[in-house]
Design an enzyme around this catalytic site. Structure first.
Site, PDB file in Angstrom:
ATOM      1  N   CYS A  76       0.899  -1.038  -0.076  1.00  0.00           N
ATOM      2  CA  CYS A  76       0.003   0.029   0.176  1.00  0.00           C
ATOM      3  C   CYS A  76       0.973   1.200  -0.036  1.00  0.00           C
ATOM      4  CB  CYS A  76      -1.129   0.019   1.416  1.00  0.00           C
ATOM      5  SG  CYS A  76      -2.341  -0.868   0.993  1.00  0.00           S
ATOM      6  N   HIS A  77       0.471   2.241  -0.741  1.00  0.00           N
ATOM      7  CA  HIS A  77       1.160   3.589  -0.755  1.00  0.00           C
ATOM      8  C   HIS A  77       0.874   4.510   0.434  1.00  0.00           C
ATOM      9  CE1 HIS A  77       0.954   2.255  -5.011  1.00  0.00           C
ATOM     10  NE2 HIS A  77       2.072   3.207  -5.300  1.00  0.00           N
ATOM     11  N   MET A 113      -8.372   0.653   1.072  1.00  0.00           N
ATOM     12  CA  MET A 113      -7.772   0.175   2.145  1.00  0.00           C
ATOM     13  C   MET A 113      -7.904   0.726   3.401  1.00  0.00           C
ATOM     14  SD  MET A 113      -7.358  -2.840   0.924  1.00  0.00           S
ATOM     15  CE  MET A 113      -6.700  -3.359   2.396  1.00  0.00           C
ATOM     16  N   GLU A 114      -7.409   2.402   3.355  1.00  0.00           N
ATOM     17  CA  GLU A 114      -7.803   3.148   4.358  1.00  0.00           C
ATOM     18  C   GLU A 114      -9.045   3.136   5.335  1.00  0.00           C
ATOM     19  OE1 GLU A 114      -4.121   3.918   2.462  1.00  0.00           O
ATOM     20  OE2 GLU A 114      -6.012   3.762   1.756  1.00  0.00           O
ATOM     21  N   ASP A 128     -12.124  -6.018  21.793  1.00  0.00           N
ATOM     22  CA  ASP A 128     -11.145  -6.018  22.699  1.00  0.00           C
ATOM     23  C   ASP A 128     -11.722  -5.413  24.133  1.00  0.00           C
ATOM     24  OD1 ASP A 128      -8.660  -6.403  23.979  1.00  0.00           O
ATOM     25  OD2 ASP A 128      -8.485  -3.859  24.009  1.00  0.00           O
TER      26      ASP A 128
END
Length: 160
Positions: A76-77, A113-114, A128
């Site tokens: 990924c960039h 992707m972000e 969590d």
């Protein structure tokens, strides 16, 4: 089906060269959800979870994760994100939380992707922070809702 852009002609993993691409405004929206017991949702909404404000922590974690996507996902960039938002909505019908993330950039490559990383980490953070009271929680439905910008233009997932 198009060919994979992250493979060289010899089949080796390679970062895509985006230097010839035009800089455009790009946006991506992703979603996911965490399913839990109704009592767990009530506890999270009451503000009495042992680890604190679960929605605030998950929102911050998602934003931070989007900024580090290039460190987490190979090839990924690194992007100069102009906006990342993470919305977390309680949903009694799940029961649980629906998480939506928006990522924006003015650049030569997309921000899908972000947005997906932001949603994933926000969901993991909710898990969590509540796992001590509910080991049966599930993270589901992570996917891209829509993207805009770039050569391929706009895309939106059809209603399922």
């Amino acid at each position: 089906m198009t060919s994979l852009t992250h493979l060289s002609s010899q089949g080796e993993a390679a970062m895509v060269d985006v230097s010839a691409k035009a800089e455009t405004d790009r946006t991506a929206i992703a979603e996911g959800h965490v399913v839990m017991l109704p009592e767990t949702l009530e506890l999270a909404l009451s503000g009495n979870a042992k680890k604190g404000d679960v929605m605030a922590a998950a929102r911050i974690a998602g934003i931070m994760a989007a900024k580090k996507t290039h460190e987490l996902i190979p090839l990924c960039h690194p992007l100069l994100l102009t906006k990342v938002s993470v919305d977390i909505e309680p949903d009694a019908t799940l029961p649980g939380f629906r998480v939506t993330a928006l990522a924006k950039v003015k650049g030569q490559t997309g921000v899908e992707m972000e947005a997906l990383t932001a949603v994933s980490i926000a969901c993991l953070t909710l898990y969590d922070m509540l796992k001590a009271v509910d080991r049966f929680m599930r993270i589901e439905g992570i996917g891209l809702l829509e993207k805009q910008g770039g050569k391929s233009g706009s895309w939106k997932r059809n209603a399922e």
